[in-house]
Design a protein around this motif. Structure first.
Motif, PDB file in Angstrom:
ATOM      1  N   UNK A  98       0.814  -1.240   0.012  1.00 48.10           N
ATOM      2  CA  UNK A  98       0.068   0.157  -0.027  1.00 48.10           C
ATOM      3  C   UNK A  98       0.768   0.946   0.438  1.00 48.10           C
ATOM      4  N   UNK A  99       1.949   0.928   0.844  1.00 44.78           N
ATOM      5  CA  UNK A  99       2.647   2.120   0.873  1.00 44.78           C
ATOM      6  C   UNK A  99       2.987   3.020  -0.804  1.00 44.78           C
ATOM      7  N   UNK A 100       3.742   1.864  -1.353  1.00 49.26           N
ATOM      8  CA  UNK A 100       4.676   1.764  -2.296  1.00 49.26           C
ATOM      9  C   UNK A 100       3.436   2.816  -3.504  1.00 49.26           C
ATOM     10  N   UNK A 101       2.592   1.772  -3.244  1.00 43.92           N
ATOM     11  CA  UNK A 101       1.303   2.424  -4.281  1.00 43.92           C
ATOM     12  C   UNK A 101       1.494   3.676  -4.119  1.00 43.92           C
ATOM     13  N   UNK A 102       1.042   4.346  -2.961  1.00 48.22           N
ATOM     14  CA  UNK A 102       0.812   5.774  -2.380  1.00 48.22           C
ATOM     15  C   UNK A 102       1.808   6.071  -3.202  1.00 48.22           C
ATOM     16  N   UNK A 103       3.665   5.602  -2.848  1.00 48.20           N
ATOM     17  CA  UNK A 103       4.570   6.404  -3.112  1.00 48.20           C
ATOM     18  C   UNK A 103       5.293   6.143  -4.318  1.00 48.20           C
ATOM     19  N   UNK A 104       4.794   5.697  -5.077  1.00 45.58           N
ATOM     20  CA  UNK A 104       5.163   5.124  -6.292  1.00 45.58           C
ATOM     21  C   UNK A 104       6.490   5.614  -6.836  1.00 45.58           C
TER      22      UNK A 104
END
Length: 251
Positions: free
Chosen positions: A113-119
């Protein structure tokens, strides 16, 4: 005709109840003890390793090093003892994140989820391993989001960590870094040792093979992985990293 049935005296009833309660507590205590012993059995029954310590230099043909599966970051284990017990994500600038620490159950959803948010464009990875299922999940997220992975100079990516690392669209291993594989245990039962859960092991290995194949990794990497016991780790040479497509770039 008089009723001959008599109730037990209150004191006797209370003593009987107390005996049942104490007996129940003993059963629960035994259950917990057996659970702990079951979890320790793979370590207790496996022979000790004669391999050199993890931080000893490796050479082609001399690549197996000692690994402490129960606590890989304990003093003398060859890994930074300050390594977080849970995978942590920190940002570096605007396009890079660092994933550092042991991979714990639940990290797959959280980090994904964090990777998705930060990209980010790149994820710098360093981990002694941990949950295989969560490592696979993070690896898939990295590939889905088009993120590159990098193992820093003198960093470690061991056990389940390579399954995260290979998710990178571009993959680099730094100078004197150590990327290593070995056998894994699978299964969620707390009473049955995972090494006895044949069905779970086979299912877990099938998922690992499918993941590596999906990521474009040469499945020859599973040779040393399956041949190296859990209390040892096989450190891949720069030639193996390149030939098996674990890296796409050399430093």
């Amino acid at each position: 005709m008089t009723d001959q049935t008599q109730s037990a005296p209150p004191a006797r009833t209370e003593r009987r109840t107390m005996r049942w309660l104490l007996g129940g507590q003993v059963v629960v205590a035994l259950f917990l003890i057996l659970s702990d012993v079951a979890g320790m059995l793979p370590t207790l029954l496996s022979p000790g390793s004669d391999a050199p310590e993890l931080n000893s230099p490796t050479y082609p043909g001399d690549q197996t090093r000692r690994y402490r599966p129960s606590n890989p970051t304990q003093p003398g284990a060859g890994i930074d003892p300050d390594m977080p017990s849970q995978l942590t994500l920190t940002t570096q600038g605007t396009d890079t994140v660092t994933l550092r620490g042991a991979i714990s159950p639940g990290d797959g959803d959280r980090i994904g989820a964090e990777l998705q948010r930060i990209a980010p464009a790149t994820a710098v990875i360093e981990s002694p391993g941990g949950s295989v299922a969560d490592a696979l999940e993070i690896g898939r997220a990295l590939r889905r989001l088009g993120i590159a992975t990098r193992l820093p100079d003198e960093g470690v990516c061991l056990s389940a960590c390579p399954y995260m690392f290979v998710g990178g669209v571009d993959r680099t291993v730094g100078t004197d870094a150590r990327l290593g594989v070995h056998q894994h245990s699978f299964g969620e039962s707390t009473m049955l040792p995972a090494f006895l859960a044949t069905q779970d092991i086979q299912s877990g290995q099938a998922k690992v093979l499918a993941h590596l194949d999906d990521m474009g990794i040469d499945l020859r990497i599973m040779g040393p992985a399956l041949a190296t016991p859990a209390n040892e780790i096989y450190i891949l040479t720069t030639t193996e990293l390149a030939d098996w497509n674990v890296v796409t770039e050399t430093p």
